[in-house]
Design a protein around this motif. Structure first.
Motif, short mmCIF file in Angstrom:
data_model
loop_
_atom_site.label_atom_id
_atom_site.label_comp_id
_atom_site.label_asym_id
_atom_site.label_seq_id
_atom_site.Cartn_x
_atom_site.Cartn_y
_atom_site.Cartn_z
N PHE A 135 3.93 34.23 55.82
CA PHE A 135 5.13 33.72 56.49
C PHE A 135 5.35 32.29 56.02
O PHE A 135 4.48 31.44 56.18
N ARG A 136 6.52 32.04 55.45
CA ARG A 136 6.77 30.75 54.79
C ARG A 136 8.13 30.20 55.18
O ARG A 136 9.12 30.93 55.17
N VAL A 137 8.18 28.93 55.53
CA VAL A 137 9.43 28.24 55.82
C VAL A 137 9.56 27.05 54.89
O VAL A 137 8.68 26.20 54.83
N GLU A 144 17.87 22.82 58.06
CA GLU A 144 18.24 23.99 57.28
C GLU A 144 16.99 24.54 56.62
O GLU A 144 16.26 23.80 55.95
N TRP A 145 16.76 25.84 56.81
CA TRP A 145 15.51 26.43 56.35
C TRP A 145 15.73 27.74 55.62
O TRP A 145 16.65 28.50 55.95
N MET A 146 14.86 28.00 54.65
CA MET A 146 14.73 29.32 54.05
C MET A 146 13.45 29.94 54.61
O MET A 146 12.36 29.40 54.42
N LEU A 147 13.60 31.03 55.31
CA LEU A 147 12.46 31.72 55.91
C LEU A 147 12.17 32.96 55.09
O LEU A 147 13.06 33.78 54.84
N LYS A 148 10.91 33.09 54.66
CA LYS A 148 10.50 34.25 53.88
C LYS A 148 9.22 34.81 54.48
O LYS A 148 8.27 34.07 54.73
N SER A 149 9.20 36.11 54.71
CA SER A 149 7.99 36.74 55.22
C SER A 149 7.74 38.04 54.49
O SER A 149 8.66 38.67 53.97
N THR A 150 6.49 38.43 54.47
CA THR A 150 6.08 39.67 53.82
C THR A 150 5.12 40.42 54.73
O THR A 150 4.12 39.85 55.18
N ASP A 151 5.44 41.65 55.01
CA ASP A 151 4.54 42.54 55.76
C ASP A 151 4.10 41.97 57.10
O ASP A 151 2.93 42.00 57.47
N MET A 152 5.08 41.43 57.85
CA MET A 152 4.78 40.92 59.19
C MET A 152 4.87 42.05 60.21
O MET A 152 5.80 42.85 60.19
N TYR A 160 -0.85 46.50 68.81
CA TYR A 160 -0.94 45.91 67.48
C TYR A 160 -1.66 46.81 66.48
O TYR A 160 -1.81 46.46 65.32
N SER A 161 -2.12 47.96 66.95
CA SER A 161 -2.76 48.88 66.02
C SER A 161 -1.72 49.58 65.12
O SER A 161 -2.08 50.20 64.13
N ASN A 162 -0.44 49.47 65.48
CA ASN A 162 0.62 50.07 64.67
C ASN A 162 0.95 49.14 63.51
O ASN A 162 1.96 48.47 63.50
N GLU A 163 0.06 49.13 62.54
CA GLU A 163 0.21 48.21 61.42
C GLU A 163 1.06 48.79 60.29
O GLU A 163 1.27 48.13 59.27
N ASN A 164 1.54 50.02 60.45
CA ASN A 164 2.36 50.62 59.41
C ASN A 164 3.79 50.13 59.47
O ASN A 164 4.52 50.22 58.48
N GLU A 165 4.24 49.62 60.63
CA GLU A 165 5.59 49.10 60.77
C GLU A 165 5.57 47.61 60.48
O GLU A 165 5.08 46.82 61.29
N LYS A 166 6.07 47.22 59.32
CA LYS A 166 5.98 45.83 58.88
C LYS A 166 7.33 45.35 58.36
O LYS A 166 8.16 46.14 57.92
N HIS A 167 7.51 44.03 58.41
CA HIS A 167 8.80 43.43 58.12
C HIS A 167 8.69 42.47 56.94
O HIS A 167 7.82 41.58 56.93
N THR A 168 9.57 42.63 55.98
CA THR A 168 9.70 41.70 54.85
C THR A 168 11.14 41.22 54.83
O THR A 168 12.07 42.03 54.90
N ASN A 169 11.33 39.90 54.74
CA ASN A 169 12.72 39.40 54.76
C ASN A 169 12.86 38.05 54.08
O ASN A 169 11.87 37.40 53.72
N GLU A 170 14.11 37.65 53.91
CA GLU A 170 14.47 36.33 53.40
C GLU A 170 15.76 35.93 54.10
O GLU A 170 16.79 36.58 53.96
N LEU A 171 15.70 34.84 54.89
CA LEU A 171 16.82 34.42 55.72
C LEU A 171 17.11 32.94 55.53
O LEU A 171 16.18 32.12 55.45
N TYR A 172 18.39 32.60 55.44
CA TYR A 172 18.83 31.21 55.41
C TYR A 172 19.29 30.84 56.81
O TYR A 172 20.22 31.45 57.36
N ILE A 173 18.64 29.83 57.41
CA ILE A 173 18.84 29.51 58.82
C ILE A 173 19.20 28.05 59.00
O ILE A 173 18.62 27.17 58.37
N LYS A 174 20.16 27.80 59.89
CA LYS A 174 20.51 26.44 60.29
C LYS A 174 20.14 26.24 61.76
O LYS A 174 20.21 27.18 62.56
#
Length: 272
Positions: A135-137, A144-152, A160-174
């Motif tokens: 997870f990176r900001v 103003e931020w660029m938020l990038k995450s992989t497999d969150m 939390y045992s449901n680790e198969n549902e994961k989120h990858t994204n890239e968002l521009y946020i103000k």
């Protein structure tokens, strides 16, 4: 789409939402329930990312404050955490979770700042630790931020045992300064971005109109209370189902226009 995932969430969603008339003539059957679930799932993961950004901003605010103000800031914004700092690493510990923020020595409001997060959960079901990483900001301008995450994984998941549902994204946020009565430092606008949620089904999404997030009136177990109050998303499920979700305010409450494979229905919330 996989029907079983709809059945899991349908009761919870119907508790929170009551239907307006369907555009095609008052049919009370919710023809867009699958689209609503896709929207709720997607919005949940986006909200998670903004919540982490808000916690980073709170830690940054605390770290930059004068010594005589630190205790008050910590008690108000970080009360649930034991907060420690070593060089460029902040560690926040609470019951069941640990946030480890690493930065490059710059304020999160300073262009060129890079903050990353590692989040560790105690999974009581399997008595193990579940780790969120990648997870990176990056700060690209003032608030103003660029938020990038992989497999969150989902921060608010009850399991939390449901680790198969994961989120990858890239968002521009103000960010904008929140109202003085708000429990948050900032209100947030997701100007653009896209993402993917793996699992059954697989969701891909794109922000088609800026998403506005600010303090929610819902009760959350989490110390961060942020709700979506406007904007539009296009969502694709398993490369088959097409969903458009439009959020708008009416009578001071968020309302939802959900289009699922060409069928449109309005939803409104009892409260938010």
């Amino acid at each position: 789409m996989r029907n079983y995932i709809y059945k899991i969430f349908i009761s919870a969603i119907l508790i929170c939402f009551t239907a307006c008339e369907v555009e095609e003539g008052g049919d009370s059957n919710r023809k867009t329930i699958q689209g609503m679930i896709a929207f709720e799932t997607t919005n949940g993961f986006i909200t998670d990312g903004i919540s982490i950004l808000e916690i980073m901003a709170r830690v940054n605010y605390y770290g930059e404050a004068d010594e005589d103000l630190k205790e008050g800031i910590r008690n108000y914004y970080l009360d649930e955490y034991k907060v420690t700092s070593v060089e460029n690493v902040w560690t926040l510990k609470s019951n069941g979770a640990e946030f480890i923020f690493t930065h490059n020595g710059k304020s999160i409001n300073e262009a060129g700042a890079v903050w990353t997060a590692r989040i560790i959960f105690k999974d009581s079901y399997q008595e193990k630790e579940v780790v969120n990483g990648n997870f990176r900001v990056e700060t690209v301008g003032e608030k103003e931020w660029m938020l990038k995450s992989t497999d969150m994984i989902n921060l608010n998941s009850w399991d939390y045992s449901n680790e198969n549902e994961k989120h990858t994204n890239e968002l521009y946020i103000k960010g904008n300064n929140a109202d003085i009565k708000s429990s948050n430092l900032y209100d947030y606008v997701v100007e653009s971005g896209n993402g993917k949620i793996t699992g059954n089904p697989v969701f891909t999404y794109k922000v088609t109109s800026p998403l506005f997030y600010y303090e929610s009136l819902f009760y959350y177990i989490s110390p961060i209370s942020i709700g979506l109050r406007g904007g539009e998303l296009d969502i694709n499920a398993d490369d088959k189902d097409k969903i458009t979700a439009e959020v708008y305010i009416e009578n001071s409450l968020p309302n939802y226009k959900i289009t699922f494979n060409g069928i449109t229905e309005d939803w409104n919330s009892y409260y938010w």
